[in-house]
Scaffold this motif. Sequence first.
Motif, PDB file in Angstrom:
ATOM      1  N   LEU A 170       0.836  -1.204   0.000  1.00  0.00           N
ATOM      2  CA  LEU A 170       0.000   0.000   0.000  1.00  0.00           C
ATOM      3  C   LEU A 170       0.871   1.253   0.000  1.00  0.00           C
ATOM      4  O   LEU A 170       0.652   2.181  -0.785  1.00  0.00           O
TER       5      LEU A 170
ATOM      6  N   LEU B   4       1.256   4.128  -3.107  1.00  0.00           N
ATOM      7  CA  LEU B   4       0.974   5.545  -2.884  1.00  0.00           C
ATOM      8  C   LEU B   4       2.215   6.410  -3.086  1.00  0.00           C
ATOM      9  O   LEU B   4       2.133   7.528  -3.598  1.00  0.00           O
TER      10      LEU B   4
ATOM     11  N   TYR C 120      -3.780   5.196  -9.126  1.00  0.00           N
ATOM     12  CA  TYR C 120      -2.895   4.425  -8.247  1.00  0.00           C
ATOM     13  C   TYR C 120      -3.289   2.959  -8.351  1.00  0.00           C
ATOM     14  O   TYR C 120      -4.330   2.543  -7.832  1.00  0.00           O
TER      15      TYR C 120
ATOM     16  N   LEU D 231      -3.263  -0.669  -4.673  1.00  0.00           N
ATOM     17  CA  LEU D 231      -3.214  -0.351  -3.247  1.00  0.00           C
ATOM     18  C   LEU D 231      -3.273  -1.656  -2.452  1.00  0.00           C
ATOM     19  O   LEU D 231      -2.585  -1.830  -1.458  1.00  0.00           O
TER      20      LEU D 231
ATOM     21  N   THR E 192      -7.521   5.980   1.404  1.00  0.00           N
ATOM     22  CA  THR E 192      -6.260   5.335   1.794  1.00  0.00           C
ATOM     23  C   THR E 192      -6.337   4.780   3.207  1.00  0.00           C
ATOM     24  O   THR E 192      -5.807   3.706   3.497  1.00  0.00           O
TER      25      THR E 192
ATOM     26  N   TYR F 282      -6.049   0.844   4.334  1.00  0.00           N
ATOM     27  CA  TYR F 282      -5.165   0.464   5.443  1.00  0.00           C
ATOM     28  C   TYR F 282      -5.938  -0.355   6.472  1.00  0.00           C
ATOM     29  O   TYR F 282      -5.489  -1.418   6.916  1.00  0.00           O
TER      30      TYR F 282
ATOM     31  N   ALA G 102      -2.714  11.293  -3.542  1.00  0.00           N
ATOM     32  CA  ALA G 102      -3.066  10.565  -2.328  1.00  0.00           C
ATOM     33  C   ALA G 102      -1.817  10.377  -1.480  1.00  0.00           C
ATOM     34  O   ALA G 102      -0.706  10.217  -2.003  1.00  0.00           O
TER      35      ALA G 102
ATOM     36  N   PRO H  15      -1.202   6.675   4.286  1.00  0.00           N
ATOM     37  CA  PRO H  15      -2.092   6.934   5.418  1.00  0.00           C
ATOM     38  C   PRO H  15      -1.400   6.818   6.765  1.00  0.00           C
ATOM     39  O   PRO H  15      -0.577   5.931   6.989  1.00  0.00           O
TER      40      PRO H  15
END
Length: 415
Positions: free
Chosen positions: A63, A67, A82, A85, A136, A140, A165, A168
């Motif tokens: 992830l 990002l 993106y 993720l 995001t 997560y 983005a 996170p």
Amino acid sequence: MQMSYAIRCAFYQLLLAALMLVAMLQLLYLSLLSGLHGQEEQDQYFEFFPPSPRSVDQVKSQLRTALASGGVLDSSGDYRVYRGLLKTAMDPNDVILATHASVDNLLHLSGLLERWEGPMSVSVFAATKEEAQLATVLAYALSSHCPDMRARVAMHLVCPSRYEAAVPDPREPGEFALLRSCQEVFNKLARVAQPGINYALGTNVSYPNNLLRNLAREGANYALVIDVDMVPSEGLWRGLRELLDQSKQWGGTALVVPAFEIRRARRMPISKNELVQLYQVGEVRPFYYGLCTPCQAPTNYSRWVNLPEESLLRPSYVVPWQDPWEPFYVADGKVPPFDERFRQYGFNRISQTCELHVAGFDFEVLNEGFLVHKGFKEALKFHPQKEAENQHNKILYRQFKQELKTKYPNSPRRC
């Protein structure tokens, strides 16, 4: 006397050593036998249950990597994409359920995970910087607390190109920091989200539905592309896998999954028998019945509901494509992509099935599997900009059909 005693001692020592050697060999044999039996048991187990998903840390690392790349711009330059993720390993012969949603409509993923037993891919659109941050954080949280998400779901993010983005921080938004289970994540999302129609975003940003569809089905050999607020019939994934495994004859065939909508979504029908009962009393009707009846009419719902009940999923009858039919279907990865110039509302799926027809694909309706949309779609409840968007895409669709004549000059088929 002493010699005799020494000989006896040596004999007993040799006997003891021999016994110990035999015991060790037996232990080794039993260990090998146990190992072989254990491997056999493990093979049988993994035939029905996949290996454990990657660790939470591995998924979170992916992830962060996705990002940190900063994303890539789409062909129009209007959107930032993106990929990956969340990622999932996929059998090249598998059938992937591909869908798309605004952040608020990610609530529907929970129901899809329950009904669809195979891999899934979802493209999420975040219209604002705040939504991108929420998306995001959700990725997560879902990767942390939902083993099914880690094992079976790929997730991609799209936002306007002017936004990026961020990686996170689990403390932001703070309300997600203390969650401890998958159900808690979805419950929290239900409280903070404002689910509605994907297109009614309340911003001046167009919802890029065809970009999202292409992204979700990217790299799939076979894909069923649906809206996120639809639910498949129970066992549809297994039925499709068995059907596709039986033969290699499905190249050039689009296997149509009939789509319906239900008045009340409290209990979604599981089997065809249950769906037909609801259909007969008016609680279920053909998809888009109140918005665009011709868009689904060629599926021939009256014929479908009267087919004899069967245990195996199979194609039941052929339907010639006609404008403006836009069925939901499974076909191999050689299908034409969705034209990403179509955004918001109108002609985005029709244009793709039109090209599918011109490219030489035939349409066969499946006998047992189906999709159900949550709630009746009513014209008065649709987004206010519907007519303006529809007119723009209608003009684009005329242009698109002319372009197909150049793209497929030798095809006898036209839209």
